[in-house]
Design a protein around this motif. Structure first.
Motif, PDB file in Angstrom:
ATOM      1  N   ALA A 157      -1.842   3.656   7.029  1.00 16.33           N
ATOM      2  CA  ALA A 157      -2.650   3.849   5.819  1.00 16.33           C
ATOM      3  C   ALA A 157      -4.119   4.038   6.144  1.00 16.33           C
ATOM      4  CB  ALA A 157      -2.462   2.643   4.890  1.00 16.33           C
ATOM      5  N   TRP A 158      -4.668   3.233   7.031  1.00 10.77           N
ATOM      6  CA  TRP A 158      -6.062   3.342   7.421  1.00 10.77           C
ATOM      7  C   TRP A 158      -6.110   3.528   8.922  1.00 10.77           C
ATOM      8  CZ3 TRP A 158      -4.649  -0.532   3.874  1.00 10.77           C
ATOM      9  CH2 TRP A 158      -5.134  -0.342   2.587  1.00 10.77           C
ATOM     10  N   HIS A 161      -2.826  -6.332   3.668  1.00  7.94           N
ATOM     11  CA  HIS A 161      -2.200  -5.136   3.105  1.00  7.94           C
ATOM     12  C   HIS A 161      -1.130  -4.665   4.086  1.00  7.94           C
ATOM     13  CE1 HIS A 161      -6.014  -5.301   0.962  1.00  7.94           C
ATOM     14  NE2 HIS A 161      -5.445  -4.585   0.020  1.00  7.94           N
ATOM     15  N   VAL A 176       0.857  -1.177   0.000  1.00  6.99           N
ATOM     16  CA  VAL A 176       0.000   0.000   0.000  1.00  6.99           C
ATOM     17  C   VAL A 176       0.896   1.231   0.000  1.00  6.99           C
ATOM     18  CG1 VAL A 176      -1.715   1.298   1.322  1.00  6.99           C
ATOM     19  CG2 VAL A 176      -1.826  -1.185   1.258  1.00  6.99           C
ATOM     20  N   SER A 222       2.017  -1.571   4.888  1.00 11.50           N
ATOM     21  CA  SER A 222       2.480  -0.215   4.588  1.00 11.50           C
ATOM     22  C   SER A 222       3.544   0.185   5.593  1.00 11.50           C
ATOM     23  CB  SER A 222       1.290   0.754   4.664  1.00 11.50           C
ATOM     24  OG  SER A 222       1.722   2.065   4.471  1.00 11.50           O
ATOM     25  N   ALA A 261      -7.728  -4.658   4.164  1.00 14.39           N
ATOM     26  CA  ALA A 261      -7.673  -3.193   4.140  1.00 14.39           C
ATOM     27  C   ALA A 261      -8.671  -2.594   5.118  1.00 14.39           C
ATOM     28  CB  ALA A 261      -7.915  -2.666   2.729  1.00 14.39           C
TER      29      ALA A 261
END
Length: 139
Positions: free
Chosen positions: A137-138, A131, A55, A133, A105
């Motif tokens: 990211a989230w 996912h 990601v 990173s 995600a």
């Protein structure tokens, strides 16, 4: 049938499920819709296909799908990805490189969660999608 007779009849039906020691009968012979494989616990030799998806600006892996033991904890996946990406895993926050992993995600599972359990609950198309990173990211 009055209320007393109804409660006595329901008590009789209930007593059939409880044996002489007062324990509940655990036989589920009338369950026909559930396949037998799903009722049994996964064995140690079972593998789960884990698909690692980059990601943002995270480095992309040459090989993104791996087989992992269903009984392994999610911490094994974290350590494996740290090793593959050659990230430091220092003991203090100043020397450790950040790595964020999200299932579908959507959420960050606990490192103590079993990979097989995550696959059973959140697996899609025969694989567990994770996912990763280097930055959050989230939320």
């Amino acid at each position: 049938m009055n209320d007393t007779e109804k409660s006595a009849a329901s008590a009789e039906e209930t007593s059939r499920d409880i044996d002489a020691d007062g324990k509940i009968d655990q036989s589920f012979d009338d369950v026909k819709d559930v396949p037998q494989e799903s009722l049994q616990r996964k064995t140690k030799s079972e593998k789960v296909k884990v698909h690692l998806v980059a990601v943002g600006s995270s480095p992309i892996l040459k090989k993104s799908k791996f087989l992992m033991n269903a009984d392994d904890r999610f911490a094994v996946a974290i350590a494996f990805l740290r090793k593959v990406l050659k990230l430091s895993s220092g003991t203090n926050a100043a020397t450790a490189s950040s790595l964020f992993l999200y299932v579908n995600a959507a959420f960050v599972p606990s490192p103590e969660e079993r990979i097989g359990d995550l696959f059973d609950c959140f697996g899609t198309r025969g694989e567990l999608i994770v996912h990763y990173s280097l930055q959050e990211a989230w939320g």
